[in-house]
Motif scaffolding. Structure first.
Motif, PDB file in Angstrom:
ATOM      1  N   PHE A   1       0.805  -1.221   0.000  1.00  0.00           N
ATOM      2  CA  PHE A   1       0.000   0.000   0.000  1.00  0.00           C
ATOM      3  C   PHE A   1       0.838   1.271   0.000  1.00  0.00           C
ATOM      4  N   ILE A   2       2.006   1.248   0.608  1.00  0.00           N
ATOM      5  CA  ILE A   2       2.865   2.437   0.580  1.00  0.00           C
ATOM      6  C   ILE A   2       3.365   2.689  -0.834  1.00  0.00           C
ATOM      7  N   THR A   3       3.785   1.639  -1.520  1.00  0.00           N
ATOM      8  CA  THR A   3       4.228   1.778  -2.905  1.00  0.00           C
ATOM      9  C   THR A   3       3.078   2.239  -3.793  1.00  0.00           C
ATOM     10  N   ILE A   4       1.890   1.723  -3.539  1.00  0.00           N
ATOM     11  CA  ILE A   4       0.711   2.126  -4.316  1.00  0.00           C
ATOM     12  C   ILE A   4       0.455   3.622  -4.164  1.00  0.00           C
ATOM     13  N   ALA A   5       0.503   4.119  -2.940  1.00  0.00           N
ATOM     14  CA  ALA A   5       0.273   5.550  -2.716  1.00  0.00           C
ATOM     15  C   ALA A   5       1.327   6.383  -3.449  1.00  0.00           C
ATOM     16  N   LYS A   6       2.571   5.932  -3.434  1.00  0.00           N
ATOM     17  CA  LYS A   6       3.621   6.655  -4.155  1.00  0.00           C
ATOM     18  C   LYS A   6       3.357   6.644  -5.660  1.00  0.00           C
ATOM     19  N   ILE A   7       2.946   5.497  -6.194  1.00  0.00           N
ATOM     20  CA  ILE A   7       2.643   5.407  -7.626  1.00  0.00           C
ATOM     21  C   ILE A   7       1.516   6.371  -7.988  1.00  0.00           C
ATOM     22  N   ILE A   8       0.489   6.417  -7.155  1.00  0.00           N
ATOM     23  CA  ILE A   8      -0.638   7.307  -7.435  1.00  0.00           C
ATOM     24  C   ILE A   8      -0.212   8.770  -7.374  1.00  0.00           C
ATOM     25  N   PHE A   9       0.613   9.141  -6.390  1.00  0.00           N
ATOM     26  CA  PHE A   9       1.108  10.518  -6.319  1.00  0.00           C
ATOM     27  C   PHE A   9       1.949  10.867  -7.540  1.00  0.00           C
ATOM     28  N   ILE A  10       2.773   9.939  -7.993  1.00  0.00           N
ATOM     29  CA  ILE A  10       3.591  10.181  -9.182  1.00  0.00           C
ATOM     30  C   ILE A  10       2.696  10.385 -10.403  1.00  0.00           C
ATOM     31  N   LEU A  11       1.713   9.500 -10.574  1.00  0.00           N
ATOM     32  CA  LEU A  11       0.798   9.623 -11.711  1.00  0.00           C
ATOM     33  C   LEU A  11       0.024  10.935 -11.668  1.00  0.00           C
ATOM     34  N   ILE A  12      -0.468  11.300 -10.491  1.00  0.00           N
ATOM     35  CA  ILE A  12      -1.220  12.551 -10.365  1.00  0.00           C
ATOM     36  C   ILE A  12      -0.340  13.746 -10.719  1.00  0.00           C
ATOM     37  N   THR A  13       0.882  13.758 -10.235  1.00  0.00           N
ATOM     38  CA  THR A  13       1.779  14.880 -10.510  1.00  0.00           C
ATOM     39  C   THR A  13       2.091  14.996 -11.999  1.00  0.00           C
ATOM     40  N   LEU A  14       2.474  13.881 -12.601  1.00  0.00           N
ATOM     41  CA  LEU A  14       2.859  13.940 -14.012  1.00  0.00           C
ATOM     42  C   LEU A  14       1.660  14.162 -14.936  1.00  0.00           C
ATOM     43  N   LEU A  15       0.543  13.481 -14.671  1.00  0.00           N
ATOM     44  CA  LEU A  15      -0.625  13.644 -15.542  1.00  0.00           C
ATOM     45  C   LEU A  15      -1.278  15.014 -15.388  1.00  0.00           C
ATOM     46  N   SER A  16      -1.265  15.567 -14.171  1.00  0.00           N
ATOM     47  CA  SER A  16      -1.821  16.908 -14.016  1.00  0.00           C
ATOM     48  C   SER A  16      -0.923  17.938 -14.695  1.00  0.00           C
ATOM     49  N   GLY A  17       0.388  17.716 -14.668  1.00  0.00           N
ATOM     50  CA  GLY A  17       1.299  18.596 -15.410  1.00  0.00           C
ATOM     51  C   GLY A  17       1.059  18.515 -16.904  1.00  0.00           C
ATOM     52  N   LEU A  18       0.824  17.315 -17.392  1.00  0.00           N
ATOM     53  CA  LEU A  18       0.512  17.140 -18.807  1.00  0.00           C
ATOM     54  C   LEU A  18      -0.799  17.847 -19.160  1.00  0.00           C
ATOM     55  N   GLY A  19      -1.796  17.708 -18.307  1.00  0.00           N
ATOM     56  CA  GLY A  19      -3.067  18.394 -18.544  1.00  0.00           C
ATOM     57  C   GLY A  19      -2.907  19.899 -18.550  1.00  0.00           C
ATOM     58  N   MET A  20      -2.101  20.427 -17.640  1.00  0.00           N
ATOM     59  CA  MET A  20      -1.855  21.865 -17.620  1.00  0.00           C
ATOM     60  C   MET A  20      -1.140  22.308 -18.890  1.00  0.00           C
ATOM     61  N   TYR A  21      -0.197  21.505 -19.348  1.00  0.00           N
ATOM     62  CA  TYR A  21       0.497  21.847 -20.597  1.00  0.00           C
ATOM     63  C   TYR A  21      -0.477  21.907 -21.766  1.00  0.00           C
ATOM     64  N   LEU A  22      -1.326  20.890 -21.878  1.00  0.00           N
ATOM     65  CA  LEU A  22      -2.272  20.855 -22.996  1.00  0.00           C
ATOM     66  C   LEU A  22      -3.247  22.030 -22.960  1.00  0.00           C
ATOM     67  N   LEU A  23      -3.671  22.416 -21.761  1.00  0.00           N
ATOM     68  CA  LEU A  23      -4.560  23.566 -21.631  1.00  0.00           C
ATOM     69  C   LEU A  23      -3.839  24.868 -21.960  1.00  0.00           C
ATOM     70  N   ALA A  24      -2.692  25.085 -21.325  1.00  0.00           N
ATOM     71  CA  ALA A  24      -1.975  26.351 -21.494  1.00  0.00           C
ATOM     72  C   ALA A  24      -1.435  26.516 -22.912  1.00  0.00           C
ATOM     73  N   ARG A  25      -1.119  25.413 -23.560  1.00  0.00           N
ATOM     74  CA  ARG A  25      -0.621  25.479 -24.935  1.00  0.00           C
ATOM     75  C   ARG A  25      -1.659  26.094 -25.875  1.00  0.00           C
ATOM     76  N   GLU A  26      -2.918  25.859 -25.571  1.00  0.00           N
ATOM     77  CA  GLU A  26      -3.991  26.421 -26.408  1.00  0.00           C
ATOM     78  C   GLU A  26      -4.018  27.950 -26.334  1.00  0.00           C
ATOM     79  N   TYR A  27      -3.598  28.502 -25.204  1.00  0.00           N
ATOM     80  CA  TYR A  27      -3.637  29.954 -25.012  1.00  0.00           C
ATOM     81  C   TYR A  27      -2.316  30.642 -25.321  1.00  0.00           C
ATOM     82  N   TRP A  28      -1.201  30.014 -24.936  1.00  0.00           N
ATOM     83  CA  TRP A  28       0.090  30.697 -25.006  1.00  0.00           C
ATOM     84  C   TRP A  28       1.155  29.973 -25.818  1.00  0.00           C
ATOM     85  N   GLY A  29       0.792  28.934 -26.527  1.00  0.00           N
ATOM     86  CA  GLY A  29       1.763  28.204 -27.335  1.00  0.00           C
ATOM     87  C   GLY A  29       2.560  27.202 -26.516  1.00  0.00           C
TER      88      GLY A  29
END
Length: 142
Positions: free
Chosen positions: A86-114
């Motif tokens: 369960f500790i490893t699982i929580a770390k995996i989920i935090f890693i996925l959330i961090t990287l995927l939310s960064g990707l989502g922010m990039y895709l959104l911001a790219r539409e406005y600012w390149g």
């Protein structure tokens, strides 16, 4: 090809943000109960409950997943079925959330600012927000 370059670049920029999750042990936060929620989701799914609603392991039972978004706990239970603790699982989920939310922010911001504006927005988003509050009265890693 150019889009793939920017996506790889975003992932590389996110590595320092997730690097602490590769340390031994677990970090203390104010809301460490999510480890118990992952276990409760795994237990309920193992008992055949789908969709997740009632958690019998908490107090006298409660409809936890009627109030908390269950997707991370479904994901955590699925990863536990693969054999991770369960500790490893929580770390995996935090890693996925961090990287995927960064990707989502990039895709959104790219539409406005390149592309470069998207990268700057992603950096500010990944490294500036509240993710988990650390209480300095306790050790950082358990």
């Amino acid at each position: 090809m150019r889009k793939i370059f920017f996506l790889i670049f975003i992932t590389l920029l996110g590595i320092p943000a997730v690097w602490p999750f590769f340390q031994k042990g677990f970090f203390w936060t104010h809301d460490i109960i999510y480890l118990t929620r992952i276990y409760a989701a795994y237990s309920a799914l193992s008992d055949g409950q789908f969709p997740l609603r009632w958690i019998q392991d908490f107090r006298y039972g409660e409809p936890l997943f009627n109030y908390y978004a269950p997707l991370p706990y479904y994901l955590g239970a699925a990863i536990h079925f693969l054999g991770f603790n369960f500790i490893t699982i929580a770390k995996i989920i935090f890693i996925l959330i961090t990287l995927l939310s960064g990707l989502g922010m990039y895709l959104l911001a790219r539409e406005y600012w390149g592309n470069w504006g998207g990268i700057l927005s992603t950096l500010l988003y990944i490294y500036a927000p509240y993710r988990a509050f650390h209480d300095s009265l306790y050790n950082t890693w358990l």
